[in-house]
Design an enzyme around this catalytic site. Structure first.
Site, mmCIF file in Angstrom:
data_model
loop_
_atom_site.group_PDB
_atom_site.id
_atom_site.type_symbol
_atom_site.label_atom_id
_atom_site.label_comp_id
_atom_site.label_asym_id
_atom_site.label_seq_id
_atom_site.Cartn_x
_atom_site.Cartn_y
_atom_site.Cartn_z
ATOM 1 N N GLY A 104 108.383 98.994 -18.587
ATOM 2 C CA GLY A 104 109.713 100.044 -19.088
ATOM 3 C C GLY A 104 109.340 101.529 -19.302
ATOM 4 O O GLY A 104 108.676 101.975 -20.432
ATOM 5 N N GLU A 124 109.294 112.877 -3.098
ATOM 6 C CA GLU A 124 109.007 114.218 -3.636
ATOM 7 C C GLU A 124 107.808 114.228 -4.793
ATOM 8 O O GLU A 124 106.972 115.303 -4.671
ATOM 9 C CB GLU A 124 110.247 114.683 -4.242
ATOM 10 C CG GLU A 124 111.062 115.103 -3.111
ATOM 11 C CD GLU A 124 111.875 113.801 -2.446
ATOM 12 O OE1 GLU A 124 111.925 112.780 -3.305
ATOM 13 O OE2 GLU A 124 112.586 113.943 -1.329
ATOM 14 N N GLU A 169 98.092 101.817 -8.750
ATOM 15 C CA GLU A 169 98.731 100.594 -8.024
ATOM 16 C C GLU A 169 99.604 101.259 -7.037
ATOM 17 O O GLU A 169 100.644 100.452 -6.739
ATOM 18 C CB GLU A 169 99.447 100.080 -9.062
ATOM 19 C CG GLU A 169 98.688 99.459 -9.839
ATOM 20 C CD GLU A 169 97.711 98.228 -9.320
ATOM 21 O OE1 GLU A 169 97.945 97.930 -8.162
ATOM 22 O OE2 GLU A 169 96.867 98.014 -10.020
ATOM 23 N N SER A 208 111.374 104.406 -17.039
ATOM 24 C CA SER A 208 112.457 105.122 -16.602
ATOM 25 C C SER A 208 113.428 104.971 -17.933
ATOM 26 O O SER A 208 113.806 103.737 -18.536
ATOM 27 C CB SER A 208 112.929 104.623 -15.549
ATOM 28 O OG SER A 208 111.949 104.841 -14.607
HETATM 29 C C1 LIG Z 1 114.449 99.292 -6.893
HETATM 30 C C2 LIG Z 1 113.754 100.150 -7.909
HETATM 31 C C3 LIG Z 1 113.060 99.717 -8.922
HETATM 32 C C4 LIG Z 1 112.766 100.185 -9.979
HETATM 33 N N1 LIG Z 1 111.976 99.367 -10.830
HETATM 34 C C5 LIG Z 1 111.760 100.205 -12.136
HETATM 35 C C6 LIG Z 1 110.970 99.560 -13.186
HETATM 36 O O1 LIG Z 1 110.680 98.374 -12.963
HETATM 37 N N2 LIG Z 1 110.498 100.157 -14.112
HETATM 38 C C7 LIG Z 1 110.786 101.465 -14.272
HETATM 39 O O2 LIG Z 1 110.463 102.049 -15.300
HETATM 40 N N3 LIG Z 1 111.559 102.291 -13.415
HETATM 41 C C8 LIG Z 1 111.820 101.424 -12.168
HETATM 42 N N4 LIG Z 1 112.569 102.307 -11.434
HETATM 43 C C9 LIG Z 1 113.204 103.624 -11.563
HETATM 44 C C10 LIG Z 1 112.162 104.681 -10.546
HETATM 45 O O3 LIG Z 1 110.843 105.038 -11.170
HETATM 46 C C11 LIG Z 1 113.177 105.971 -10.652
HETATM 47 O O4 LIG Z 1 114.055 105.613 -9.807
HETATM 48 C C12 LIG Z 1 112.275 107.142 -10.113
HETATM 49 O O5 LIG Z 1 111.232 107.528 -11.092
HETATM 50 C C13 LIG Z 1 113.303 108.428 -10.113
HETATM 51 O O6 LIG Z 1 113.863 108.667 -11.064
HETATM 52 P P1 LIG Z 1 115.626 108.725 -10.938
HETATM 53 O O7 LIG Z 1 116.032 107.535 -10.193
HETATM 54 O O8 LIG Z 1 116.202 109.262 -12.336
HETATM 55 O O9 LIG Z 1 115.791 109.912 -10.006
HETATM 56 P P2 LIG Z 1 115.679 111.638 -10.287
HETATM 57 O O10 LIG Z 1 114.620 111.935 -11.029
HETATM 58 O O11 LIG Z 1 116.981 111.910 -10.869
HETATM 59 O O12 LIG Z 1 115.777 112.088 -8.835
HETATM 60 C C14 LIG Z 1 116.286 112.300 -7.809
HETATM 61 C C15 LIG Z 1 115.999 112.960 -6.805
HETATM 62 O O13 LIG Z 1 115.599 114.219 -7.108
HETATM 63 C C16 LIG Z 1 114.210 114.424 -6.799
HETATM 64 N N5 LIG Z 1 113.628 115.171 -7.551
HETATM 65 C C17 LIG Z 1 113.582 114.961 -8.909
HETATM 66 N N6 LIG Z 1 112.808 116.015 -9.703
HETATM 67 C C18 LIG Z 1 112.303 116.971 -8.670
HETATM 68 C C19 LIG Z 1 111.356 118.091 -8.599
HETATM 69 N N7 LIG Z 1 111.006 118.439 -9.753
HETATM 70 N N8 LIG Z 1 111.248 118.575 -7.621
HETATM 71 C C20 LIG Z 1 111.835 118.001 -6.192
HETATM 72 N N9 LIG Z 1 112.428 117.095 -6.344
HETATM 73 C C21 LIG Z 1 113.061 116.137 -7.336
HETATM 74 C C22 LIG Z 1 113.412 113.161 -6.788
HETATM 75 O O14 LIG Z 1 112.549 113.071 -6.002
HETATM 76 C C23 LIG Z 1 114.673 112.038 -6.039
HETATM 77 O O15 LIG Z 1 114.666 112.415 -4.602
HETATM 78 C C24 LIG Z 1 112.998 101.539 -10.209
HETATM 79 C C25 LIG Z 1 113.944 102.442 -9.144
HETATM 80 C C26 LIG Z 1 114.222 101.478 -8.341
HETATM 81 C C27 LIG Z 1 115.161 102.298 -7.044
#
Ligand SMILES: Cc1cc2nc3c(=O)[nH]c(=O)nc-3n(C[C@H](O)[C@H](O)[C@H](O)COP(=O)(O)OP(=O)(O)OC[C@H]3O[C@@H](n4cnc5c(N)ncnc54)[C@H](O)[C@@H]3O)c2cc1C
Lengths: 231, 379
Positions: free
Chosen positions: B131, B366, B248, B133
């Protein structure tokens, strides 16, 4: 790195520095041709790990001298070339990092811009991959007594991987350097031009990909994994 | 960042025997699952398989024996994991508990937490989810807003997690929450181990673009857990999480999760493939072999007690790119209709659709490149 190999590398650096202006003579005299010759036969008794280390330095300092040909037999020249390439790529990365940390534009070093950081991260991944390929190939050659036939899989995979990295590494290195990197005087071209050359020498991408692809096809899907883990 | 030196991958004991033993075990115990499930090995849920695998001693291998573990070397576990992934075994149910939560409990957990959770993890019966995100905290994880307030009865938790893989079948969640009132950014965060059957927790499915239910939203509405739910040091959640994530990222799952496609491509090509297909197989094999060397070396460095944060990120970056490229390149070369009912066609479709997630989960491309750039001394 073992103390003996450190010493060997120190010697190589000193000798190659001289050779950069004097040509092959200092390298011949220092006995690098005997690196792989067993001690019992009056040689240095080195292993391929030593060759890999020495040729990485040669790839940076004397890329245009035939050091690989002096040290290694023809049948393992593709492997020797991978080491030269790994060295040259490491140098291209080091020059690029130094440059973006010193060159200022928009009031900051270039390296503070995220676009530049992300490009260099991509380049670093390629360089690490080729270094790993060179090291793993060296380990295989040492395990099979430098027998090229027994290391055919690794030689093909490593040379192909190194070839494929050339485009990315040379492109990004030149891009982050700007015009200065395009000059005859600046040292970047002393590694990027040899990298371009080595990509076509001792098997280009198409050659190794076809060879490796046919070998793997003969193994079958399951057989590939079994072969990989049995080596 | 220094040049790369290959760490020798040298597990104790007879590795060939370990592989042979596991392959023999899989020959009997691996369900003849669908080919698409095999390409999605670490997301495929199969409780019976997990239990059998745990009973056979292949889960919690590195955990101490007094908690039901195998006290094996981390590189022995690596060998087992790569074999399971290459075979496409359905390891999704226990995957996170085995990879992450178990070792974290050993490292930071209280004695009570160890006794309570580790034996179930090692048996392949107790599943965990992560947990981190939240709706407002994706890449910017320090923006976490879910709170846990200390009260006389225990921690009172309010907030929401999202994208939580496997929350719907997991028994516990390791959550990053804000325990210090008024704290900001990465200060004042702590890790709590939360039993998911605690009253006040609501888990809602989110269906992904492949039509699967893997991730979820998890709501905490005045959820009360005991003070003993704290893992490690109060206020040190950020440090604990970054260590956990960094370590990991280098596992074999970063380049082996789509291995079924490579195997199917090779089988479909036959012993005498045409030039374009042979070339593609050669290129993919070279990349896969190189990734395996990088991943094994990083695992060995990790096992030697070093912190290969940058190498681990290199493995993830290259591994994700490899796995995303593979279906695209196969599609470009192999003449296979979109709705082809054969193994290759179905794998191709499934992986093309799944592949956008590879460079999102576990840290986006990124973010990972940013970590590498820091290692290069640019940030
Ligand atoms: C299949 C799957 C399983 C997952 N499982 C889990 C889980 O079990 N537990 C959990 O906690 N989370 C989980 N996640 C969440 C995952 O960790 C997040 O999707 C990830 O951290 C990105 O956050 P976001 O989706 O809010 O994208 P955002 O943070 O909104 O980013 C969108 C885009 O903008 C880019 N970006 C953002 N900030 C910057 C910056 N400062 N500079 C340049 N580029 C930037 C990102 O790289 C990305 O390309 C999962 C996601 C997926 C897709």
């Amino acid at each position: 790195m073992s103390a003996a190999r450190e010493m060997l590398c120190d010697t190589a650096r000193a000798v190659f520095a001289e050779a950069a202006t004097a040509g092959m003579a200092p390298i011949d005299e220092a006995g690098f041709g005997l690196l792989l010759v067993p001690e019992a036969d009056g040689g240095f008794g080195g292993d391929w790990g030593d060759v890999n280390a020495v040729l990485q330095i040669a790839g940076v300092m004397v890329p245009d001298l035939p050091v690989a040909g002096l040290i290694a037999p023809d049948a393992v020249q593709p492997a020797a070339t991978v080491s030269l390439m790994a060295g040259a790529m490491g140098q291209a990365l080091a020059l690029s990092i130094e440059h973006v940390n010193t060159r200022q534009q928009f009031g900051r070093p270039l390296g503070k811009f995220q676009a530049v950081q992300q490009s260099l991260a991509v380049m670093a991944c390629e360089v690490r991959a080729v270094e790993a390929a060179a090291a793993a190939l060296a380990a295989r050659l040492d395990a099979v007594g430098f027998d090229p036939a027994a290391a055919d899989f690794e030689m093909a995979a490593a040379k192909l991987r190194a070839n494929r990295a050339v485009g990315v590494v040379t492109a990004i290195a030149h891009q982050v350097h700007g015009a200065i990197g395009f000059t005859a005087e600046y040292e970047l071209n002393r590694v990027t031009i040899p990298l371009m050359r080595w990509r076509s020498e001792h098997g280009n991408d198409a050659y190794w990909a076809a060879k490796l692809g046919r070998q793997v096809s003969g193994l079958g899907g399951q057989g590939l994994w079994e072969a990989l883990t049995a080596r | 960042m220094q040049g790369f030196a290959l760490y020798p991958f040298d597990p104790p004991g007879d590795v060939a025997a370990l592989r042979a033993e596991l392959r023999a075990w899989l020959a009997v115990n691996q369900p003849q699952g669908d080919v698409v499930a095999r390409a999605n090995s670490w997301a495929s849920f199969d409780a019976d398989f997990s239990r059998a695998l745990g009973t056979a001693g292949y889960i919690g291998m590195t955990l101490p024996t007094r908690y039901g573990g195998g006290d094996r070397h981390p590189l022995e576990r690596y060998v087992v994991i790569e074999e399971l992934l290459a075979a496409g075994a359905p390891v999704g149910a226990h995957w996170i508990a085995d990879r992450q939560t178990g070792p974290l409990i050993v490292r930071y957990g209280s004695e009570e937490q160890r006794q309570r959770y580790l034996p179930g993890i090692a048996k392949g019966e107790l599943y965990a989810c992560i947990g981190l995100s939240e709706p407002g905290a994706g890449s910017d994880l320090a923006a976490v807003r879910t709170t846990a307030r200390e009260t006389a009865e225990g921690w009172r938790i309010n907030g929401q997690k999202i994208w939580t893989t496997g929350a719907h079948f997991s028994h516990i969640m390791l959550a990053l929450v804000r325990t210090e009132e008024g704290s900001e950014r990465n200060a004042g965060l702590s890790q709590l181990l939360i039993d998911l059957d605690t009253p006040g927790i609501t888990i809602r499915p989110i269906i992904d673009m492949a039509g699967n239910h893997d991730f979820n939203e998890v709501f905490f509405d005045d959820v009360l857990v005991s003070l003993g739910a704290l893992v490690g040091t109060r206020g040190q959640g950020w440090q604990q999480v970054t260590a956990e994530l960094g370590l990991e990222r280098s596992g074999p799952e970063r380049y082996l999760s789509s291995h079924a496609l490579l195997a199917a491509l090779i089988d479909a090509a036959g012993a005498d493939p045409d030039a374009a297909v042979a070339t593609l197989i050669g290129e993919l094999t070279a990349e896969m072999w190189t990734l395996r060397q990088l991943s094994m070396s990083t695992a060995a460095k990790l096992a030697a007690g070093e912190d290969p944060m940058v190498e681990a990120s290199v493995v993830k970056e290259l591994g994700n790119a490899f796995e995303q490229d593979m279906p695209r390149r196969v599609q470009a070369i192999v003449d296979c209709p979109w709705d082809d009912p054969g193994d290759l066609g179905r794998l191709l479709r499934a992986l093309l659709i799944a592949s956008p997630s590879f460079s999102l989960r576990g840290g986006t491309r990124e973010v990972i490149r940013g970590i590498i750039a820091r290692g290069l001394g640019l940030r």
